[in-house]
Enzyme design. Structure first.
Site, PDB file in Angstrom:
ATOM      1  N   SER A  93      47.290  50.174  41.729  1.00 43.67           N
ATOM      2  CA  SER A  93      47.281  48.782  42.155  1.00 43.67           C
ATOM      3  C   SER A  93      46.101  48.034  41.530  1.00 43.67           C
ATOM      4  O   SER A  93      44.967  48.483  41.611  1.00 43.67           O
ATOM      5  CB  SER A  93      47.198  48.732  43.683  1.00 43.67           C
ATOM      6  OG  SER A  93      47.154  47.401  44.095  1.00 43.67           O
ATOM      7  N   GLY A  94      46.366  46.911  40.901  1.00 39.68           N
ATOM      8  CA  GLY A  94      45.315  46.111  40.285  1.00 39.68           C
ATOM      9  C   GLY A  94      45.049  46.460  38.830  1.00 39.68           C
ATOM     10  O   GLY A  94      44.171  45.890  38.187  1.00 39.68           O
ATOM     11  N   THR A 139      51.792  43.944  36.448  1.00 41.61           N
ATOM     12  CA  THR A 139      52.565  42.711  36.536  1.00 41.61           C
ATOM     13  C   THR A 139      52.159  41.736  35.437  1.00 41.61           C
ATOM     14  O   THR A 139      53.002  41.089  34.818  1.00 41.61           O
ATOM     15  CB  THR A 139      52.388  42.076  37.929  1.00 41.61           C
ATOM     16  OG1 THR A 139      52.801  43.041  38.898  1.00 41.61           O
ATOM     17  CG2 THR A 139      53.212  40.830  38.085  1.00 41.61           C
ATOM     18  N   ASN A 155      43.870  44.275  45.203  1.00 44.84           N
ATOM     19  CA  ASN A 155      44.378  43.311  44.237  1.00 44.84           C
ATOM     20  C   ASN A 155      44.708  42.014  44.969  1.00 44.84           C
ATOM     21  O   ASN A 155      45.423  42.027  45.963  1.00 44.84           O
ATOM     22  CB  ASN A 155      45.635  43.902  43.571  1.00 44.84           C
ATOM     23  CG  ASN A 155      46.205  42.991  42.494  1.00 44.84           C
ATOM     24  OD1 ASN A 155      45.712  41.878  42.271  1.00 44.84           O
ATOM     25  ND2 ASN A 155      47.240  43.459  41.823  1.00 44.84           N
ATOM     26  N   SER A 183      48.780  41.462  44.737  1.00 40.83           N
ATOM     27  CA  SER A 183      49.424  42.772  44.657  1.00 40.83           C
ATOM     28  C   SER A 183      50.925  42.671  44.903  1.00 40.83           C
ATOM     29  O   SER A 183      51.367  42.054  45.874  1.00 40.83           O
ATOM     30  CB  SER A 183      48.790  43.693  45.697  1.00 40.83           C
ATOM     31  OG  SER A 183      49.318  44.981  45.568  1.00 40.83           O
ATOM     32  N   SER A 184      51.702  43.267  44.005  1.00 42.35           N
ATOM     33  CA  SER A 184      53.160  43.281  44.200  1.00 42.35           C
ATOM     34  C   SER A 184      53.468  44.253  45.321  1.00 42.35           C
ATOM     35  O   SER A 184      53.113  45.418  45.245  1.00 42.35           O
ATOM     36  CB  SER A 184      53.876  43.765  42.936  1.00 42.35           C
ATOM     37  OG  SER A 184      53.291  43.236  41.780  1.00 42.35           O
ATOM     38  N   GLY A 199      52.159  51.555  41.807  1.00 39.30           N
ATOM     39  CA  GLY A 199      51.556  52.803  41.337  1.00 39.30           C
ATOM     40  C   GLY A 199      51.197  53.705  42.504  1.00 39.30           C
ATOM     41  O   GLY A 199      51.248  53.304  43.674  1.00 39.30           O
ATOM     42  N   GLU A 259      49.497  55.510  45.398  1.00 42.75           N
ATOM     43  CA  GLU A 259      48.592  54.873  46.366  1.00 42.75           C
ATOM     44  C   GLU A 259      47.966  55.876  47.317  1.00 42.75           C
ATOM     45  O   GLU A 259      48.672  56.663  47.948  1.00 42.75           O
ATOM     46  CB  GLU A 259      49.378  53.844  47.206  1.00 42.75           C
ATOM     47  CG  GLU A 259      49.116  52.432  46.771  1.00 42.75           C
ATOM     48  CD  GLU A 259      49.801  51.378  47.627  1.00 42.75           C
ATOM     49  OE1 GLU A 259      50.040  50.298  47.081  1.00 42.75           O
ATOM     50  OE2 GLU A 259      50.087  51.602  48.812  1.00 42.75           O
TER      51      GLU A 259
END
Ligand code: ATP
Ligand code: MG
Length: 708
Positions: free
Chosen positions: A120-121, A125, A170, A173-174, A400, A402
């Site tokens: 994440s981050g 994206t 993030n 974050s998605s 991703g 986690e």
């Protein structure tokens, strides 16, 4: 030596005290002298990062470091520089990968996919948006197509508003997985698109951890909506007034302008085909979720629960009858032996029912939104018929791996998904690479890699895997709870080498575990999952009488989302984890049918700051992205391989003995040709049906001779 700099200029660099290579590292890890050394790998990343060179290859895989600042490398001029240019002639870039993928699709006529991974981050994206923009700007088009390009691009801010949120890691974050197909016609113009969405993190609608927010759209509406818009929705501007928005205690984020983003979303909606009426219905739904969150209950003297807040507004916004809604939020309808029974809910049950409704309304609206976008991106019939020979590039931007302080059902699903993608990666690259060398009879050093199939099986195997056991526990009549699920796991998969619990620990584990946890030893590391909430989240149940109320909504979006058949049909729908498992199976089938390219994203630090390179954090990501294994396979191998026929066909004019035709065995022809070209023994090997060329340079030289 010659060095390609960031501007793409080739410079002659003198070997001196500090050569450019010392300073900026190598642009392809394959060129590292000590390719087995993780330290050398990380040092190369660090040097390039320091020079703002965020992209580096491992052969055809692109490694991308998040710079956490705007770099001037994404302009139209930059795009033009990368068009039609080969990987090795120019500095690494996401545009180079985009362009190569596009050309491979055009010349080989084979569907492609780009798999973007990273935690994440790390920039997944952002990478996918850059790829999409590259195609929208550089591909051939006409007016009608241009409109499609617009819709493709405009779908992003809308999906992000509804599916992204600020988390600790993030700010954008998605919270859903996304796979998008871009369809091209025979001329290479984008003509259609299709999105598949995966497992939205619905629990965020009703709860956020400290320092995190709900989905962006709520704050955007409150900050950006016009006064009379908010009046109609009966909303106040201050997010602090809404219980669903205050759990994380951070309504404002300095890096985010909710007001501007709101404008962007409002502009995008009509572009992707929303009518004014639909926009209004959508706003009603967003507002209704906020009002639901503020709906509160009281307890009567006889333990009965009643609603203490005003609900006429809520009912109006949901488009349903107020008293029916009131009844459904405080009672449960059961059918036993053909008879309907209505029982009152206690206080906790009523709160849970309210939250379940909020999650269902939001989650289903999100799915509807994706459908709606898909309609607007769909290949129109007439284009479809004229686009025989069209091909597809798929883009996968999915959560991703986690590991949080507290890992629950959502992390379990996300990490399972990453296991599946790793499995596919192994299958498509590592294993197939090795197998090809074996079938071609070419000796090479075997690369050790961990095959994570054993973990995928542990999770997904029929009848025996964790998901099956979870489903069984959800369906088992009588008293089941999260802890009985844990016990069942211990009984069934307790002996598995990748599964640990408190009871089974026996020195197998270093960290103390609580009695409510199980630990999986994932390929990327260990994760403890707390079983609290697993059953509920997997069940994902909404009381039947709430469904009945909702399917009578006069808001067309909601009546589309809550179907009458669902109430009539007594068959239980698939549970959440099984649904997810099935959608991942379909996804792997889709990806397997395409030629994959990879973008591996890395975040340099946890502080979201430019210029900071946290070595421990980077090393961890290098490890679980499998980059060292990737590099070893690449180096043990050869940069290029071509079938004898193809190689001879292309280069036979370069040698008098093979021109115009070679009549002997193909292998002998190729040998004659490369001897004539002066290839050295270490530069190539002949397999059973293919020639393998170790260095890209060799092939470039030959191409140069051909052109000359
Ligand atoms: P998640 O899994 O949480 O969705 P992600 O991998 O999709 O994470 P992004 O949202 O793409 O991460 O990136 C996080 C932030 O990092 C972006 O909002 C942006 O500020 C910054 N960033 C990422 N890539 C770039 C880039 N190429 N240039 C500048 N900034 C970037
Ligand atoms: Mg993302």
């Amino acid at each position: 030596f010659l060095e390609v700099d960031i501007e793409g200029r080739v410079r002659l660099v003198m070997e001196g005290a500090l050569t450019a290579r010392d300073r900026v590292g190598v642009q392809d890890f394959v060129l590292l002298e000590n390719y087995n050394s993780e330290a050398a790998f990380i040092e190369n990343l660090r040097r390039r990062f320091r020079e703002n060179l965020i992209y580096t290859y491992i052969g055809s895989v692109l490694v991308s470091m998040n710079p956490y600042k705007e770099l001037e490398i994404y302009s139209k001029q930059q795009m033009d520089r990368y068009r039609g240019v080969s990987f090795y002639e120019i500095s690494p870039h996401i545009y180079a990968l985009s362009d190569n993928t596009y050309r491979a699709m055009r010349t080989e006529r084979k569907d492609q996919c780009i798999l973007i991974s990273g935690e994440s981050g790390a920039g997944k994206t952002e990478a996918s948006k850059k790829i999409l923009l590259y195609y929208a700007v550089t591909c051939p088009t006409n007016d009608r197509m241009a409109a499609l390009g617009d819709r493709l691009l405009q779908s992003n801010p809308v999906l992000e508003a509804f599916g992204n949120a600020k988390t600790l890691r993030n700010d954008n974050s998605s919270r859903f997985g996304k796979y998008m197909d871009v369809q091209f016609d025979f001329r290479g113009a984008p003509v259609g698109g299709h999105i598949l969405n995966y497992l939205l993190e619905k629990s965020r609608v009703v709860h956020q951890n400290h320092g995190e927010r709900n989905f962006h759209i709520f704050y955007q509406l409150l900050d950006g909506g016009e006064d009379d818009q908010l009046n109609t929705l009966n909303l106040e501007r201050n997010p602090q007034n809404y219980r669903y928005l205050v759990k994380g205690n951070c309504p404002r984020v300095s890096s985010i302008s909710d007001k501007n983003n709101w404008k962007v979303v409002m502009k995008a909606l009509p572009v992707i085909g929303f009518t004014e009426e639909e926009v209004q219905k959508l706003l009603n739904i967003i507002a209704s979720v906020l009002h639901l969150g503020n709906t509160q209950f009281g307890e009567g003297e006889e333990g009965e629960t009643y609603i203490t807040t005003e609900i006429s507004n809520l009912a109006r916004l949901l488009g349903v009858d107020g008293s029916a809604l009131r009844e459904a939020l405080t009672h449960k309808k059961l059918t036993a032996k053909g008879e309907e029974m209505i029982t009152p809910l206690n206080f906790e049950q009523a709160e849970a029912a309210r939250d379940a409704l909020a999650k269902a309304v939001y989650g289903r609206t999100f799915t509807w939104l994706v459908e709606k976008i898909n309609q607007s991106l769909a290949l129109k019939d007439e284009i479809y018929h004229s686009s025989k020979g069209s091909s597809v590039i798929g883009l996968l931007d999915i959560y991703g791996f986690e590991v949080l302080q507290h890992n629950s059902f959502e992390q379990f699903c996300i990490n399972y998904c990453n296991e599946k993608l790793q499995q596919l990666f192994i299958e498509l690259t590592l294993r197939s690479e090795q197998e090809e060398y074996e079938t071609e009879g070419i000796a090479w050093e075997t690369v050790q890699y961990f095959d994570n199939k054993i973990i995928c099986d542990l999770i997904e195997e029929k009848h025996k895997g964790i998901i099956s056991i979870l489903d069984e526990e959800c369906l088992r009549p009588g008293e089941t709870c999260d802890v009985s699920f844990l016990e069942k796991l211990e009984d069934t998969v307790g002996g598995h080498p990748h599964f640990v619990t408190h009871k089974l620990a026996n020195g197998k584990t270093r960290r103390v575990m609580s009695r409510e946890e199980f630990r999986l030893l994932h390929y990327a590391g260990e994760v403890n999952y707390n079983v609290n909430g697993f059953l509920d989240k997997n069940n994902d149940l909404l009381n039947r009488n709430l469904k009945e109320v909702m399917c009578q909504s006069d808001n067309q979006i909601l009546s589309h989302c809550f179907r009458r058949e669902e109430v009539i049909d007594q068959k239980r729908p698939e549970m959440a984890a099984t649904q997810f498992k099935n959608s991942l199976m379909k996804l792997t089938e889709i990806l397997r049918s395409k030629e994959p390219s990879y973008v591996r994203c890395i975040k340099p630090n946890d502080a979201k700051q430019p210029g900071r390179f946290d070595e421990v954090l980077v090393r961890h990501q290098v490890k679980y992205l499998g980059l060292m294994e990737n590099l070893r396979v690449r180096r043990a191998g050869f940069a290029y391989r071509r079938r004898f026929e193809a190689f001879l066909q292309r280069y036979k004019p370069l040698c008098p003995e093979t021109w115009p035709n070679w009549h002997g065995r193909l292998a002998d022809g190729v040998l004659t040709l490369v001897k004539h070209l002066g290839y050295k023994d270490e530069e190539y090997k002949l397999g059973r049906s293919k020639i393998f060329i170790r260095f890209p340079k060799t092939l470039f030289n030959t191409e140069d001779v051909l052109e000359a």
